[in-house]
Design a protein around this motif. Structure first.
Motif, short mmCIF file in Angstrom:
data_model
loop_
_atom_site.label_atom_id
_atom_site.label_comp_id
_atom_site.label_asym_id
_atom_site.label_seq_id
_atom_site.Cartn_x
_atom_site.Cartn_y
_atom_site.Cartn_z
N LEU A 68 -3.32 -3.50 -20.40
CA LEU A 68 -3.06 -2.36 -21.28
C LEU A 68 -4.23 -2.12 -22.22
N GLU A 69 -4.79 -3.20 -22.76
CA GLU A 69 -5.93 -3.07 -23.67
C GLU A 69 -7.09 -2.41 -22.94
N GLY A 70 -7.33 -2.80 -21.70
CA GLY A 70 -8.39 -2.18 -20.91
C GLY A 70 -8.12 -0.69 -20.69
N SER A 71 -6.88 -0.36 -20.42
CA SER A 71 -6.51 1.04 -20.21
C SER A 71 -6.68 1.85 -21.48
N GLN A 81 -1.24 -11.15 -19.41
CA GLN A 81 -2.00 -10.39 -18.40
C GLN A 81 -1.73 -8.90 -18.51
N ARG A 82 -0.47 -8.55 -18.75
CA ARG A 82 -0.11 -7.14 -18.92
C ARG A 82 -0.76 -6.59 -20.18
N LEU A 83 -0.76 -7.38 -21.23
CA LEU A 83 -1.38 -6.97 -22.49
C LEU A 83 -2.88 -6.72 -22.29
N PHE A 127 4.11 -6.61 -30.05
CA PHE A 127 3.55 -6.76 -28.71
C PHE A 127 3.66 -8.17 -28.14
N GLY A 128 4.18 -9.11 -28.94
CA GLY A 128 4.27 -10.50 -28.50
C GLY A 128 5.16 -10.72 -27.30
#
Length: 154
Positions: A129-132, A124-126, A118-119
């Motif tokens: 995605l974590e929130g989703s 910000q996208r990560l 995932f690096g």
């Protein structure tokens, strides 16, 4: 024919589940144990001890299969079984200090693998995605709980 976005998303989640399981299988081969053993060791980090039937329930396997898995983990020195003082028929399993060391080693290796996987994502996208993923997990948990409630009231 137009595709239903919910069905498309569901299919994507199923594929993600298969791919994630495959990745976890690859990582668990490093320790020469099945993925269920890795999952159990991580679960036991948060449990002082677990009854063997709870281990079986958590992993979705029979008590006999859970006992066999625990035999393998005991051979490695990662878990120990203790008989209940109140009821000798009940056996608890807990992590040993060596099991905790193994867990920490896996956590470090998994973090390295996660970085490699995932690096490449923008931070910000990560984060989005974590929130989703957190939301999806919550929706699934809520649905499962309400489904169980409906099933039990029939």
């Amino acid at each position: 024919m137009s595709s239903n976005p919910i069905n498309t998303f569901w299919c994507s989640l199923l594929e993600l589940n298969r791919t994630l399981k495959s990745t976890l299988c690859l990582l668990s081969t490093e320790a020469e144990v099945p993925p269920s053993a890795v999952s159990l060791v991580f679960k036991m980090e948060h449990e002082t001890s677990m009854k063997i039937n709870c281990v079986a329930e958590y992993l979705g396997i029979t008590i006999g299969a859970a006992s066999n898995l625990l035999d393998r983990l005991e051979e490695k020195g990662w878990t120990q079984r203790l008989r209940s003082e109140e009821d000798r028929r009940i056996t608890y399993v807990s992590l040993t200090p060596q099991g905790m060391e193994q867990l920490l080693a896996w956590r470090s290796r998994f973090a390295d693998h996660a970085e490699a996987i995932f690096g490449r994502l923008d931070p910000q996208r990560l984060e989005a995605l974590e929130g989703s993923v957190t939301d999806i997990s919550r929706y699934l948990s809520e649905y499962n709980a309400s489904y169980e409630d409906r099933k039990n009231t029939k």
